[in-house]
Design a protein around this motif. Structure first.
Motif, PDB file in Angstrom:
ATOM      1  N   ILE B 290     140.917 -38.256 -74.776  1.00  0.00           N
ATOM      2  CA  ILE B 290     140.010 -37.262 -75.350  1.00  0.00           C
ATOM      3  C   ILE B 290     138.588 -37.807 -75.381  1.00  0.00           C
ATOM      4  O   ILE B 290     137.633 -37.112 -75.054  1.00  0.00           O
ATOM      5  CB  ILE B 290     140.477 -36.872 -76.763  1.00  0.00           C
ATOM      6  CG1 ILE B 290     141.726 -35.994 -76.681  1.00  0.00           C
ATOM      7  CG2 ILE B 290     139.384 -36.133 -77.515  1.00  0.00           C
ATOM      8  CD1 ILE B 290     142.390 -35.769 -78.009  1.00  0.00           C
ATOM      9  N   ARG B 291     138.440 -39.093 -75.754  1.00  0.00           N
ATOM     10  CA  ARG B 291     137.101 -39.658 -75.865  1.00  0.00           C
ATOM     11  C   ARG B 291     136.351 -39.576 -74.542  1.00  0.00           C
ATOM     12  O   ARG B 291     135.159 -39.286 -74.513  1.00  0.00           O
ATOM     13  CB  ARG B 291     137.175 -41.116 -76.320  1.00  0.00           C
ATOM     14  CG  ARG B 291     135.840 -41.794 -76.174  1.00  0.00           C
ATOM     15  CD  ARG B 291     135.715 -43.036 -76.967  1.00  0.00           C
ATOM     16  NE  ARG B 291     134.373 -43.582 -76.789  1.00  0.00           N
ATOM     17  CZ  ARG B 291     134.004 -44.743 -77.256  1.00  0.00           C
ATOM     18  NH1 ARG B 291     134.852 -45.467 -77.948  1.00  0.00           N
ATOM     19  NH2 ARG B 291     132.784 -45.180 -77.058  1.00  0.00           N
ATOM     20  N   TRP B 292     137.064 -39.848 -73.434  1.00  0.00           N
ATOM     21  CA  TRP B 292     136.349 -39.915 -72.161  1.00  0.00           C
ATOM     22  C   TRP B 292     136.386 -38.596 -71.416  1.00  0.00           C
ATOM     23  O   TRP B 292     135.952 -38.513 -70.280  1.00  0.00           O
ATOM     24  CB  TRP B 292     136.914 -41.035 -71.304  1.00  0.00           C
ATOM     25  CG  TRP B 292     136.676 -42.339 -71.977  1.00  0.00           C
ATOM     26  CD1 TRP B 292     137.591 -43.063 -72.677  1.00  0.00           C
ATOM     27  CD2 TRP B 292     135.445 -43.033 -72.102  1.00  0.00           C
ATOM     28  NE1 TRP B 292     137.001 -44.161 -73.217  1.00  0.00           N
ATOM     29  CE2 TRP B 292     135.692 -44.176 -72.879  1.00  0.00           C
ATOM     30  CE3 TRP B 292     134.146 -42.786 -71.632  1.00  0.00           C
ATOM     31  CZ2 TRP B 292     134.691 -45.084 -73.203  1.00  0.00           C
ATOM     32  CZ3 TRP B 292     133.159 -43.703 -71.948  1.00  0.00           C
ATOM     33  CH2 TRP B 292     133.437 -44.830 -72.716  1.00  0.00           C
ATOM     34  N   THR B 293     136.919 -37.546 -72.051  1.00  0.00           N
ATOM     35  CA  THR B 293     136.987 -36.252 -71.389  1.00  0.00           C
ATOM     36  C   THR B 293     136.016 -35.245 -71.982  1.00  0.00           C
ATOM     37  O   THR B 293     135.397 -34.466 -71.272  1.00  0.00           O
ATOM     38  CB  THR B 293     138.421 -35.684 -71.484  1.00  0.00           C
ATOM     39  OG1 THR B 293     139.329 -36.692 -71.095  1.00  0.00           O
ATOM     40  CG2 THR B 293     138.577 -34.482 -70.606  1.00  0.00           C
ATOM     41  N   PHE B 294     135.886 -35.257 -73.332  1.00  0.00           N
ATOM     42  CA  PHE B 294     135.092 -34.211 -73.967  1.00  0.00           C
ATOM     43  C   PHE B 294     133.676 -34.677 -74.265  1.00  0.00           C
ATOM     44  O   PHE B 294     133.475 -35.842 -74.627  1.00  0.00           O
ATOM     45  CB  PHE B 294     135.745 -33.768 -75.273  1.00  0.00           C
ATOM     46  CG  PHE B 294     136.992 -32.977 -75.063  1.00  0.00           C
ATOM     47  CD1 PHE B 294     136.918 -31.619 -74.823  1.00  0.00           C
ATOM     48  CD2 PHE B 294     138.230 -33.579 -75.086  1.00  0.00           C
ATOM     49  CE1 PHE B 294     138.066 -30.882 -74.610  1.00  0.00           C
ATOM     50  CE2 PHE B 294     139.379 -32.859 -74.879  1.00  0.00           C
ATOM     51  CZ  PHE B 294     139.291 -31.506 -74.636  1.00  0.00           C
TER      52      PHE B 294
END
Lengths: 188, 328
Positions: B290-294
């Motif tokens: 999630i951290r590196w996607t959103f």
């Protein structure tokens, strides 16, 4: 496995858990909690910077929480930590940060209550508390309940129902007051 | 249950070792994961797969000089990193990794983890204020206001689970869910039809509480340099970094115990500590993903999400669950 709070790794920190280690050990743990509380109190009163006073207050509250834990009330202890350190102290810290900058603060005696009058008041209160402590006979009462969440909840909704309602009214008034102040701030 | 000072020391050392090991290797996992997502290798030079990178980083941080900015509040500046690490270690005491691996099964376990987590706010405020840097102060105020906002739906959701399981003890809570996927709290039942929603809200709140992207407004590099730990170097920064990952481990453990059946297997086979670890590392992996996607949200969007969406839903869910528990 039947987990209780008076056993296990941290159980030895409560008065019950320490019974096996003798009175001296009980006294040491109690004095430790007491020292934290008193040091925190002195820091809160005597700190030059406001933020350090808040830090002292937080330390004082943590000390009180340890005393609750020592007295076999883990629920109260955790609530003390959660509400007073986690919420009240942080709110005060926010207020301090919004107050005047540190460099503009005033030095010297604050007002009449901070001088001789304050000393007299403090002396009288100390005298009264010592008198109360000396004249009270501290009997060891039988344990009524284990201080569990369930027991406290039942007591709050039966024996102390009126007090419980009164506290919620006080909190409601506080919320309404905060809302009114916030509304005025927005229209300015 | 006989206990000695030695038992206590062993538990404390084990908790610190577990937290430190996780912190070190989660940093590595995160950097490798970020590299994979951004189509670059990530740290892969030191040792096989770059596995020796965390010790190297540790040595570097520990040998650096500890700098204190001029005019800073020295005592608060030094206390803050320690204060942020204490709750992270202390919370491990009551977390049951399996039916037998638990340092101290407290009857108020949920409250203890949440209570100690709330101490983290003080640490962030001290760090920001002690640094005497306006970016640090702004970042710490942001971080703490975010933490306070997301604590409310977090508590209410935890309260819903407490209502269903009828206990505050984390060990009992996980024991009740034993026996397979359909017994877990995440599956909707007659008295709690909105449990998947609760799980989602709890997940979001843990994400926000641990200051992870997309909720990492406290350290929005483009606006606030590095947030409340801008002025920290060497091991002071190291402690903040370790504490962040220790908080993630505790948060995911809490999700696992409250919703995913703790150490139980989805099919009721071989329950044990390995299932617990599989679950928390799966959740941590989703955190990294999630951290590196959103992209990062704005601070107002973040606070509005909590106060205007999550809190009404959780309150409604609490009332619904309480009512249905009375009926069924």
């Amino acid at each position: 496995m039947n987990p209780t709070d008076a056993s296990g790794i941290l159980g030895f920190l409560t008065a019950d858990g320490f019974a096996g280690y003798g009175d001296a050990a009980v006294g040491i743990v109690f004095l430790f909690s007491l020292t934290i509380t008193i040091i925190g109190g002195f820091m809160a009163c005597n700190a030059e910077r406001l933020v350090r006073a808040v830090a002292g207050l937080a330390l004082c509250f943590i000390g009180i929480a340890t005393i609750y834990y020592f007295l076999n009330s883990p629920l109260l202890s955790m609530m003390q930590l959660l509400i007073y350190v986690g919420a009240v102290c942080i709110t005060i810290a926010f207020a301090v940060m919004l107050a005047a900058p540190e460099d503009d603060r005033k030095h010297g005696p604050a007002n009449a209550l901070g001088g001789p009058l304050g000393l007299i008041t403090a002396g009288l209160i100390t005298f009264a508390l010592i008198g109360l402590a000396v004249n009270t006979s501290f009997d060891v009462l039988p344990k009524e309940n284990m201080g569990t969440a369930k027991q406290i909840g039942i007591e709050l909704l039966t024996t102390y129902a009126v007090l419980f309602k009164l506290i919620s009214v006080v909190l409601l008034i506080a919320i309404i007051g905060a809302l009114i102040i916030a509304r005025q701030g927005r229209s300015k | 249950m006989s206990l000695t000072i030695l038992n206590v020391l062993a538990a404390v050392v084990a908790a610190i070792a577990f937290a430190a090991l996780n912190a070190a290797y989660l940093v590595w996992a995160e950097r490798r994961g970020a590299g994979r997502i951004q189509r670059r290798p990530g740290p892969n030079v030191n040792g096989p797969f770059g596995l020796l990178q965390p010790p190297c980083d540790g040595i570097k941080l520990m040998t650096k000089q500890l700098m204190i900015p001029g005019g800073a509040d020295k005592a608060l500046f030094m206390v803050a990193p320690v204060l942020t690490m204490i709750p992270a270690i202390a919370s491990f005491v009551t977390i049951p990794f399996s039916n037998t691996i638990v340092a101290h099964s407290m009857n108020v376990g949920v409250l203890m983890v949440i209570g100690f987590a709330s101490l983290g706010g003080m640490a962030i405020l001290f760090a920001g204020w002690g640094s005497r840097n306006k970016y640090s102060v702004m970042a710490s105020v942001r971080s703490v206001s975010q933490a306070i906002s997301y604590e409310v739906p977090l508590f209410i959701t935890a309260l819903t689970v407490v209502l269903i399981t009828g206990t505050l003890n984390l060990h009992e809570m996980a024991s009740i869910q034993a026996g397979g996927f359909w017994n877990w709290n995440i599956t909707p039942s007659l008295s709690s039809p909105l449990m998947p929603v609760s799980f989602l809200i709890f997940f979001i709140c843990i994400l926000a509480e641990t200051n992870r992207a997309p909720f990492d407004l406290g350290e929005a590099e483009s606006e606030l340099v590095a947030g409340f730990h801008t002025e920290y170097g060497s091991m002071g920064f190291g402690l903040f970094f370790m504490a962040e990952y220790a908080h993630i481990v505790i948060g995911t453990s809490l999700i696992t115990i409250l919703f995913l059946g703790g150490w139980g297997c989805p099919f009721g086979l071989y329950p044990g500590v390995w299932w617990f670890l599989i679950k928390i590392y799966f959740l941590i992996f989703s955190f990294i993903l999630i951290r590196w996607t959103f992209p990062r949200t704005t601070i107002y969007g973040l606070l509005n999400l909590s106060w205007k969406v999550l809190i009404p839903i959780t309150l409604f869910n609490l009332l619904l669950t309480a009512g249905l528990l009375k009926v069924f």
